[in-house]
Scaffold this active site. Sequence first.
Site, PDB file in Angstrom:
ATOM      1  CG  ASN A 266      -8.939  -5.121  -3.065  1.00 41.45           C
ATOM      2  OD1 ASN A 266      -8.290  -5.164  -3.373  1.00 41.45           O
ATOM      3  ND2 ASN A 266      -9.388  -3.942  -2.146  1.00 41.45           N
TER       4      ASN A 266
ATOM      5  CD  GLU B  28       0.436   2.279  -1.127  1.00 34.84           C
ATOM      6  OE1 GLU B  28      -0.516   2.519  -0.418  1.00 34.84           O
ATOM      7  OE2 GLU B  28       1.341   3.017  -1.365  1.00 34.84           O
TER       8      GLU B  28
ATOM      9  CB  CYS C  84      -7.393  -0.677   1.162  1.00 36.06           C
ATOM     10  SG  CYS C  84      -6.864   0.406  -0.176  1.00 36.06           S
TER      11      CYS C  84
ATOM     12  CD  GLU D 249       0.806   1.884  -5.217  1.00 37.38           C
ATOM     13  OE1 GLU D 249      -0.516   1.927  -4.980  1.00 37.38           O
ATOM     14  OE2 GLU D 249       1.556   0.746  -5.354  1.00 37.38           O
TER      15      GLU D 249
HETATM   16  P1  NDP Z   1      -2.611 -10.741   0.575  1.00 40.18           P
HETATM   17  O1  NDP Z   1      -1.739 -10.204   1.259  1.00 40.18           O
HETATM   18  O2  NDP Z   1      -2.982 -11.946   1.016  1.00 40.18           O
HETATM   19  O3  NDP Z   1      -2.332 -10.993  -0.924  1.00 40.18           O
HETATM   20  C1  NDP Z   1      -1.941  -9.942  -1.903  1.00 40.18           C
HETATM   21  C2  NDP Z   1      -1.068 -10.467  -2.967  1.00 40.18           C
HETATM   22  O4  NDP Z   1       0.118 -10.934  -2.448  1.00 40.18           O
HETATM   23  C3  NDP Z   1      -1.737 -11.364  -3.860  1.00 40.18           C
HETATM   24  O5  NDP Z   1      -1.456 -11.627  -4.922  1.00 40.18           O
HETATM   25  C4  NDP Z   1      -1.108 -12.632  -3.109  1.00 40.18           C
HETATM   26  O6  NDP Z   1      -0.971 -14.048  -3.823  1.00 40.18           O
HETATM   27  C5  NDP Z   1       0.387 -12.385  -2.863  1.00 40.18           C
HETATM   28  N1  NDP Z   1       0.899 -13.083  -1.872  1.00 40.18           N
HETATM   29  C6  NDP Z   1       0.483 -13.628  -0.918  1.00 40.18           C
HETATM   30  N2  NDP Z   1       1.551 -14.217  -0.167  1.00 40.18           N
HETATM   31  C7  NDP Z   1       2.601 -13.888  -0.501  1.00 40.18           C
HETATM   32  C8  NDP Z   1       3.867 -14.295  -0.455  1.00 40.18           C
HETATM   33  N3  NDP Z   1       4.483 -14.834   0.392  1.00 40.18           N
HETATM   34  N4  NDP Z   1       4.977 -13.801  -1.410  1.00 40.18           N
HETATM   35  C9  NDP Z   1       4.555 -12.906  -2.434  1.00 40.18           C
HETATM   36  N5  NDP Z   1       3.152 -12.615  -2.627  1.00 40.18           N
HETATM   37  C10 NDP Z   1       2.231 -13.152  -1.809  1.00 40.18           C
HETATM   38  O7  NDP Z   1      -3.901  -9.782   0.354  1.00 40.18           O
HETATM   39  P2  NDP Z   1      -5.383  -9.840  -0.125  1.00 40.18           P
HETATM   40  O8  NDP Z   1      -5.435 -10.277  -1.786  1.00 40.18           O
HETATM   41  O9  NDP Z   1      -6.243 -10.740   0.932  1.00 40.18           O
HETATM   42  O10 NDP Z   1      -6.035  -8.311  -0.223  1.00 40.18           O
HETATM   43  C11 NDP Z   1      -6.768  -7.569   0.842  1.00 40.18           C
HETATM   44  C12 NDP Z   1      -5.610  -6.969   1.518  1.00 40.18           C
HETATM   45  O11 NDP Z   1      -5.046  -6.011   0.626  1.00 40.18           O
HETATM   46  C13 NDP Z   1      -6.319  -6.186   2.648  1.00 40.18           C
HETATM   47  O12 NDP Z   1      -5.678  -6.317   3.889  1.00 40.18           O
HETATM   48  C14 NDP Z   1      -6.450  -4.799   2.085  1.00 40.18           C
HETATM   49  O13 NDP Z   1      -6.578  -3.753   3.036  1.00 40.18           O
HETATM   50  C15 NDP Z   1      -5.278  -4.617   1.301  1.00 40.18           C
HETATM   51  N6  NDP Z   1      -5.279  -3.592   0.473  1.00 40.18           N
HETATM   52  C16 NDP Z   1      -4.516  -2.526   0.346  1.00 40.18           C
HETATM   53  C17 NDP Z   1      -4.528  -1.191  -0.424  1.00 40.18           C
HETATM   54  C18 NDP Z   1      -3.690  -0.230  -0.240  1.00 40.18           C
HETATM   55  O14 NDP Z   1      -3.743   0.840  -1.226  1.00 40.18           O
HETATM   56  N7  NDP Z   1      -3.211   0.275   0.836  1.00 40.18           N
HETATM   57  C19 NDP Z   1      -5.553  -1.359  -1.553  1.00 40.18           C
HETATM   58  C20 NDP Z   1      -6.305  -2.653  -1.619  1.00 40.18           C
HETATM   59  C21 NDP Z   1      -6.090  -3.687  -0.839  1.00 40.18           C
HETATM   60  P3  NDP Z   1      -2.494 -14.948  -3.718  1.00 40.18           P
HETATM   61  O15 NDP Z   1      -3.614 -14.051  -3.629  1.00 40.18           O
HETATM   62  O16 NDP Z   1      -2.333 -15.562  -5.070  1.00 40.18           O
HETATM   63  O17 NDP Z   1      -2.137 -15.700  -2.649  1.00 40.18           O
END
Ligand code: NDP
Length: 481
Positions: free
Chosen positions: A151, A249, A283, A462
Amino acid sequence: MPVKQIQNYIGGQLVDPQSGNWLPNFEPATGEIYSEVPDSNAQDITHAVDAAQSAMAAWSQCGIDQRAEILHRVADLIDQNREELVAIESRDNGKTETLARMIDIPRCSKNIRFFANLAMGLASESHSMPDAINYTLRRPLGIVTCISPWNLPLYLFTWKIAPALAAGNCVIGKPSEVTPMSAHRLSELCIEAGLPEGVLNIVHGSGAVTGDALLNEPRISAVSFTGSTQTGKHIASVVSPQFKKLSLELGGKNPNLIFADCNYEAMMETTLRSSFANQGQICLCGSRILIERSLYPKFRDEFVQRAQQVKVGDPQDTDSILGAVVSQPHYDKILKCIELAKNEGGKILCGGGPARVDGRCANGWFIQPTVIEGLPNDCQTNQQEIFGPVVTLQPFDTDDEALQLANDTAYGLSATIWTQDVSRANTMADRLNCGVVWVNCWLIRDLRTPFGGYKQSGVGREGGLEAMRFFTETKNVCIKY
Ligand code: NDP
């Protein structure tokens, strides 16, 4: 026209994935494939960790000023290439160039400078006893991994790698496969800046394959993850039994609490932003808007009218306020959530479906700003994160009811309070179960402050010293006089 293939950044070199396979990368505004991402596997991770291991002694033992100087060079190059990075981020993510120019890219260099400077100023603690003195050392953990979401791609990637590197760790970074392009450009800038080989390695690929290989690599001692709660749960289940340090996070379902005594115009203008900025894919967006009943009709009518005027358009156009959502699966998910809201009895006050954008964006993934009312707090729409330009409105009668609604969720990332009553603001802020509270504002960020969530929004914090603490191990030394 052949699409651009990007490469992994390992040991200071740009290299192909060992499998020889690439994954398609789409431009959200057009729905077309425009680049290919390495489909990296465990062999690439081994290669990256080997490189990090070779770099570790020199990087962790060199002076902090030397590390900071190199990090500042990377930050300078980000600034010098700002417009190119703006275009890259917008094209890859679907966000408007305006937003990337105002928020995303400036924050990347700021993240790096901030942690380089913070590392320079870190002091050790010392505890004196009548017959002995203690001092506490903070040492880098070794090789760590930073896994970031799509995002705010480079913004969140640099937010993680900067403290890790400044603290003297070597890093294996994995950006989301959905938005890899700005991290790829960062690889090139790190080479140009003279970052020593192997200190930062960026390995692209899917979460299921590349991510999983990272979690299971025994030489990696910490995992810093930002992403969905669902993936966070999986990561915790894999990483915790290995006793790696873990920072999570995760998602949010953030409430906005709007009281009748608020500064109405400031509240309205900011609530529009906190609802729809980045297509609602931050988020910290407030997706549940709670309004004191006496203000409810006025707020609803004006909010809906102004939401209808928010222009959804080509991310490259300067007058577009919203661009495209990030991917076809995410677009489908958001539309499904809107259908669910209707089935749960919600009334769609505006939006409620795809937004049509003509010309080159006719096949892009655009969604209208959507406002829904009439749903109870315990329905799925009000409990599950949608992560799109969709908000619900709910009236409340008393402070206690507002608080009860706000806290009644499995998440606890952030909340925003709108009131002129200082004592109410303080009481509410104290009683809200979340890690970040804004009063009469939203998204003001001081990088020194702790950042993170309660409950299913995460584990750990963080920001500022919290990040430096996460990326270091402490060791107390006691010397008898
Ligand atoms: P995901 O959980 O789908 O993915 C996040 C990252 O994790 C990506 O790089 C993804 O890779 C990777 N990933 C996915 N599966 C695995 C696994 N089994 N093992 C290791 N890594 C993995 O989240 P999104 O990318 O869809 O992001 C949106 C989400 O992030 C929302 O829920 C949002 O709220 C949250 N978010 C939270 C924030 C905070 O600070 N609390 C800030 C920003 C977002 P790939 O995409 O390549 O599959």
